[in-house]
Each structure stands twice: as structure tokens, then as C-alpha cells.
Motif scaffolding. Structure first.
Motif, PDB file in Angstrom:
ATOM      1  N   ASN A  41       0.754  -1.029  -0.108  1.00 49.30           N
ATOM      2  CA  ASN A  41       0.017   0.182  -0.055  1.00 49.30           C
ATOM      3  C   ASN A  41       0.589   1.218  -0.163  1.00 49.30           C
ATOM      4  O   ASN A  41       0.369   2.298   0.235  1.00 49.30           O
ATOM      5  N   GLY A  42       2.218   1.082  -0.071  1.00 54.16           N
ATOM      6  CA  GLY A  42       2.824   2.364  -0.157  1.00 54.16           C
ATOM      7  C   GLY A  42       4.130   2.212   0.864  1.00 54.16           C
ATOM      8  O   GLY A  42       4.855   3.214   0.984  1.00 54.16           O
ATOM      9  N   GLY A  43       4.023   1.365   1.544  1.00 53.25           N
ATOM     10  CA  GLY A  43       5.282   1.049   2.685  1.00 53.25           C
ATOM     11  C   GLY A  43       5.322   2.352   3.685  1.00 53.25           C
ATOM     12  O   GLY A  43       4.143   2.657   4.216  1.00 53.25           O
ATOM     13  N   SER A  44       6.175   3.047   3.846  1.00 53.01           N
ATOM     14  CA  SER A  44       6.456   4.151   4.596  1.00 53.01           C
ATOM     15  C   SER A  44       5.439   5.320   4.291  1.00 53.01           C
ATOM     16  O   SER A  44       5.322   6.183   5.292  1.00 53.01           O
ATOM     17  N   LYS A  45       4.947   5.549   3.264  1.00 49.54           N
ATOM     18  CA  LYS A  45       3.923   6.491   3.000  1.00 49.54           C
ATOM     19  C   LYS A  45       2.505   6.084   3.422  1.00 49.54           C
ATOM     20  O   LYS A  45       1.706   7.137   3.688  1.00 49.54           O
ATOM     21  N   ALA A  46       2.385   4.877   3.984  1.00 48.47           N
ATOM     22  CA  ALA A  46       0.785   4.641   4.411  1.00 48.47           C
ATOM     23  C   ALA A  46       0.794   5.366   5.790  1.00 48.47           C
ATOM     24  O   ALA A  46       1.932   5.477   6.627  1.00 48.47           O
ATOM     25  N   VAL A  47      -0.176   5.771   6.111  1.00 47.33           N
ATOM     26  CA  VAL A  47      -0.517   6.459   7.441  1.00 47.33           C
ATOM     27  C   VAL A  47      -0.673   5.429   8.587  1.00 47.33           C
ATOM     28  O   VAL A  47      -1.464   4.546   8.297  1.00 47.33           O
ATOM     29  N   TYR A  48       0.060   5.833   9.669  1.00 45.63           N
ATOM     30  CA  TYR A  48      -0.081   4.845  10.757  1.00 45.63           C
ATOM     31  C   TYR A  48      -1.215   5.251  11.675  1.00 45.63           C
ATOM     32  O   TYR A  48      -1.469   6.449  11.915  1.00 45.63           O
ATOM     33  N   ASN A  49      -1.968   4.273  11.786  1.00 48.97           N
ATOM     34  CA  ASN A  49      -3.440   4.269  12.462  1.00 48.97           C
ATOM     35  C   ASN A  49      -3.196   4.556  14.049  1.00 48.97           C
ATOM     36  O   ASN A  49      -3.073   3.702  14.724  1.00 48.97           O
ATOM     37  N   LEU A  50      -3.017   5.836  14.440  1.00 47.94           N
ATOM     38  CA  LEU A  50      -2.835   6.129  15.785  1.00 47.94           C
ATOM     39  C   LEU A  50      -3.813   6.519  16.665  1.00 47.94           C
ATOM     40  O   LEU A  50      -4.723   7.554  16.287  1.00 47.94           O
ATOM     41  N   ASN A  57      -5.608  -2.459  22.129  1.00 50.52           N
ATOM     42  CA  ASN A  57      -4.274  -2.196  21.797  1.00 50.52           C
ATOM     43  C   ASN A  57      -3.271  -2.691  22.736  1.00 50.52           C
ATOM     44  O   ASN A  57      -2.049  -3.067  22.335  1.00 50.52           O
ATOM     45  N   CYS A  58      -3.569  -3.086  23.914  1.00 46.97           N
ATOM     46  CA  CYS A  58      -2.624  -3.425  24.930  1.00 46.97           C
ATOM     47  C   CYS A  58      -2.739  -4.802  25.385  1.00 46.97           C
ATOM     48  O   CYS A  58      -1.988  -5.519  26.258  1.00 46.97           O
ATOM     49  N   LYS A  59      -3.803  -5.458  25.047  1.00 47.74           N
ATOM     50  CA  LYS A  59      -4.117  -6.992  25.477  1.00 47.74           C
ATOM     51  C   LYS A  59      -4.453  -7.799  24.680  1.00 47.74           C
ATOM     52  O   LYS A  59      -5.253  -8.883  24.237  1.00 47.74           O
ATOM     53  N   LYS A  60      -3.703  -7.609  23.375  1.00 51.12           N
ATOM     54  CA  LYS A  60      -3.622  -8.304  22.214  1.00 51.12           C
ATOM     55  C   LYS A  60      -3.275  -9.927  22.395  1.00 51.12           C
ATOM     56  O   LYS A  60      -2.457 -10.177  23.323  1.00 51.12           O
ATOM     57  N   GLY A  67       5.499  -4.195  11.982  1.00 51.94           N
ATOM     58  CA  GLY A  67       6.016  -5.615  11.941  1.00 51.94           C
ATOM     59  C   GLY A  67       6.559  -5.952  13.060  1.00 51.94           C
ATOM     60  O   GLY A  67       6.820  -7.213  13.070  1.00 51.94           O
ATOM     61  N   LYS A  68       6.856  -5.188  13.851  1.00 54.38           N
ATOM     62  CA  LYS A  68       7.457  -5.525  15.217  1.00 54.38           C
ATOM     63  C   LYS A  68       6.382  -5.547  16.365  1.00 54.38           C
ATOM     64  O   LYS A  68       5.373  -5.119  16.304  1.00 54.38           O
ATOM     65  N   PRO A  69       6.732  -6.167  17.535  1.00 51.32           N
ATOM     66  CA  PRO A  69       5.562  -6.257  18.384  1.00 51.32           C
ATOM     67  C   PRO A  69       5.236  -5.018  19.497  1.00 51.32           C
ATOM     68  O   PRO A  69       5.371  -5.039  20.737  1.00 51.32           O
ATOM     69  N   PHE A  70       4.964  -3.871  18.690  1.00 56.21           N
ATOM     70  CA  PHE A  70       4.748  -2.677  19.439  1.00 56.21           C
ATOM     71  C   PHE A  70       3.433  -2.098  18.914  1.00 56.21           C
ATOM     72  O   PHE A  70       3.231  -2.213  17.647  1.00 56.21           O
ATOM     73  N   THR A  71       2.546  -1.443  19.623  1.00 52.60           N
ATOM     74  CA  THR A  71       1.384  -0.777  19.426  1.00 52.60           C
ATOM     75  C   THR A  71       1.767   0.809  20.156  1.00 52.60           C
ATOM     76  O   THR A  71       2.068   0.836  21.166  1.00 52.60           O
ATOM     77  N   PHE A  72       1.281   1.819  19.011  1.00 58.41           N
ATOM     78  CA  PHE A  72       1.489   3.236  19.811  1.00 58.41           C
ATOM     79  C   PHE A  72       0.119   3.744  19.890  1.00 58.41           C
ATOM     80  O   PHE A  72      -0.463   3.603  18.969  1.00 58.41           O
ATOM     81  N   ILE A  73      -0.206   4.221  21.091  1.00 58.25           N
ATOM     82  CA  ILE A  73      -1.495   4.903  21.325  1.00 58.25           C
ATOM     83  C   ILE A  73      -1.110   6.270  21.978  1.00 58.25           C
ATOM     84  O   ILE A  73       0.104   6.342  22.699  1.00 58.25           O
ATOM     85  N   TRP A  74      -1.826   7.083  22.397  1.00 59.59           N
ATOM     86  CA  TRP A  74      -1.593   8.372  22.963  1.00 59.59           C
ATOM     87  C   TRP A  74      -3.077   8.644  23.839  1.00 59.59           C
ATOM     88  O   TRP A  74      -3.994   8.490  23.631  1.00 59.59           O
ATOM     89  N   ALA A  75      -2.470   9.587  24.738  1.00 57.19           N
ATOM     90  CA  ALA A  75      -3.633  10.030  25.808  1.00 57.19           C
ATOM     91  C   ALA A  75      -3.511  11.583  25.998  1.00 57.19           C
ATOM     92  O   ALA A  75      -2.221  12.027  25.980  1.00 57.19           O
ATOM     93  N   GLN A  76      -4.662  12.344  26.211  1.00 52.08           N
ATOM     94  CA  GLN A  76      -4.535  13.875  26.697  1.00 52.08           C
ATOM     95  C   GLN A  76      -4.310  13.704  28.249  1.00 52.08           C
ATOM     96  O   GLN A  76      -4.874  13.085  28.982  1.00 52.08           O
ATOM     97  N   GLY A  77      -3.066  14.165  28.499  1.00 54.12           N
ATOM     98  CA  GLY A  77      -2.921  14.280  29.915  1.00 54.12           C
ATOM     99  C   GLY A  77      -3.789  14.730  30.746  1.00 54.12           C
ATOM    100  O   GLY A  77      -4.551  16.011  30.625  1.00 54.12           O
TER     101      GLY A  77
END
Length: 291
Positions: free
Chosen positions: A82-91, A103-106, A149-159
């Protein structure tokens, strides 16, 4: 469904659809019903996985998948197509228990927890700006893409929106942005000690990947994260203060604002003192616990 391989693929396919939401459309076709379509695209065995590039209508552009039948491997391949690095990361924003669990209990199909969840707490929008918020999010997207492709998931929260959560992992009081990593399966967490930027965040994640991360254990699971709407509903019976709608937290804000608008000078001094009664059940001391 009589196809044994199809049954084995089903849970991985469902996970793949969740992981690629917003990036690549994931669908399935019953070849016993839509026989003409499957014949046109050359399906001769089951299950068959193919990638259809966006905008191209010719079957000649269809790409066959020959890799491992795991959601991680398929997701990495689909993103490359789908474009490799150009694809948008679903954050995703951590604003509910459902987001944390997804995200954290897969789990793998044998029930084991997968990977590490990287959570970044960003300044409240009232203490920052939309432009600065977007810069932070873009940094997270770029780092997220670099670890696909690595075993990481990234999410964010408002302080402040999930203050109990911040207290649980010692992320409060250290300024924003702050970053923690959680391995739910092993009940371990780690805090990034350096200033927030793309290089430091990559180093933090790479150290975890290489087994060099400093982890501490935790005993109490975050299991009651609420949306802002749910918190507001709870205010019907309690006096709620603060942007997150929590009435049992202590936020000390000292704001000194000097505004000069059209010949009006405003000086505001706000001191808000709310009492906390929290018991941090996690142990924030450095272990050389490996993931």
C-alpha cells in the motif's frame, strides 16, 4: 466451513482487519457463492490471499500473498503493497477501556498476550495548541511506522484525561509529553526518562526490542478507563472539577496569564487544590526484567 486452513486463518484475519483499519480495507469472499469472481482472479485453493491496489481495476495488478498466515506478517506485507512508509499509521487515542484492551491486551490464537504497548501522554489541549498537538502526533506516527511488523502498538492520551492511569504507572507529575511502555502479559512497565522527540523515542523502543529496557513490575491492572462522556454522566451524583470530569483527583494548576486585548489588561491567578487519595500498587524501581 469445511476448509480447515480457513478456520485457522479466521481469527488472524479478524485481527488483521482491526490492525489495518483506516489504512487498508480487509475483506473476504465466499468462493462457493461468488464463483465467477474467484475464477477471474485465479483462485484455485483455499484460503487464497490477494492484494488489490487502489484505483486499479485490472486483474493484472492483483498481487498474491505467499507469506506466513499470521496477522503481523500479513499486515506488514499489506502496508508494503500500500505504499510502505507512505502509508498512514493508525494512531488511536486512549480514551476508553475498549481502546486499551484492543491495543494493549492483544492475544494470539493460543491465548498468549502479544507485544508491548507504547503510550504517550500529551499536554492537555488547553495547555498547548492544535499546531503543537499535531507535531507531537506526527512524531508518534513516524516512530510507529518505523516499527511496523515489530511487536509494538502506539497509542496516546491527553494529559489528565486518564489521571488514575497516569498515577498507576507513575506518569503523572513529570511533565508532558511523557511516555511509558507496558507489557500486559508479563505485568511489566517502563518509563522513558529522556526528553520527548523522535530520536529519543526510537532509542527507547529499540532498547526494549533489544532486551535492554529497564522495567518495573506492576500488580494492579487498569480496568476502569472511561470516556469523557462516561465521566460526565458520573457527575450527576458528584461534584466534578477539572477538564476530565474527575472529582477525586488533585490537580495543582498555577496559571498566570497576562492578556492585552484592545486596551483591556487582565491578570488571572488560579490556584486549584483538589485532594487525591491514591495508592500506587506498582513498584517503580529499576529491574533488569526482560520481555
Amino acid at each position: 466451513m469445511k476448509c480447515g486452513h480457513c478456520k485457522n486463518l479466521a481469527p488472524e484475519w479478524a485481527t488483521l482487519a482491526t490492525d489495518l483499519k483506516g489504512e487498508v480495507k480487509v475483506a473476504k469472499v465466499d468462493s462457493t457463492v461468488h464463483t465467477k469472481i474467484t475464477q477471474k482472479i485465479g483462485v484455485s485453493g483455499y484460503p487464497t490471499i490477494k492484494f488489490f491496489p487502489a484505483g486499479k481495476k485490472s486483474f493484472d495488478s492483483v498481487v498474491n500473498y505467499e507469506g506466513a498466515r499470521s496477522s503481523g506478517a500479513m499486515a506488514e506485507w499489506a502496508r508494503e503493497q500500500n505504499g510502505g512508509s507512505k502509508a498512514v499509521y493508525n494512531l488511536q487515542q486512549l480514551n476508553s477501556q475498549a481502546i486499551y484492551d484492543a491495543n494493549c491486551k492483544k492475544k494470539s490464537k493460543i491465548g498468549a498476550y502479544l507485544g508491548v504497548c507504547i503510550i504517550t501522554f500529551l499536554p492537555h489541549i488547553l495547555d498547548s495548541s492544535e499546531e503543537q498537538r499535531e507535531k507531537y502526533l506526527e512524531t508518534l506516527r513516524e516512530v510507529g511506522k518505523s516499527f511496523r511488523g515489530k511487536p509494538f502498538t502506539f497509542i496516546w492520551a491527553q494529559g489528565g484525561d486518564q489521571y488514575d492511569f497516569e498515577v498507576l504507572f507513575g506518569a503523572e507529575g513529570s511533565g508532558y509529553p511523557s511516555v511509558i511502555a507496558i507489557h500486559h502479559g508479563k505485568k511489566l512497565f517502563s518509563k522513558m526518562r529522556k526528553a520527548f522527540d523522535e530520536d529519543h523515542l526510537k532509542d527507547f523502543v529499540e532498547d526494549i526490542l533489544a532486551g535492554k529496557g529497564k522495567f518495573a513490575s506492576y500488580t494492579k491492572d487498569p480496568n476502569n478507563l472511561k470516556t469523557i462522556e462516561e465521566k460526565k454522566e458520573g457527575c450527576n451524583e458528584h461534584l466534578c472539577t477539572g477538564p476530565s470530569g474527575l472529582d477525586d483527583h488533585d490537580h495543582d494548576h498555577d496559571h498566570d496569564h497576562d492578556h492585552d486585548h484592545h486596551h483591556h489588561d487582565h491578570d488571572h491567578d488560579h490556584d486549584h487544590d483538589h485532594d487525591h487519595d491514591h495508592h500506587n500498587c506498582n513498584h517503580d524501581h529499576d529491574h533488569d526484567d526482560e520481555l
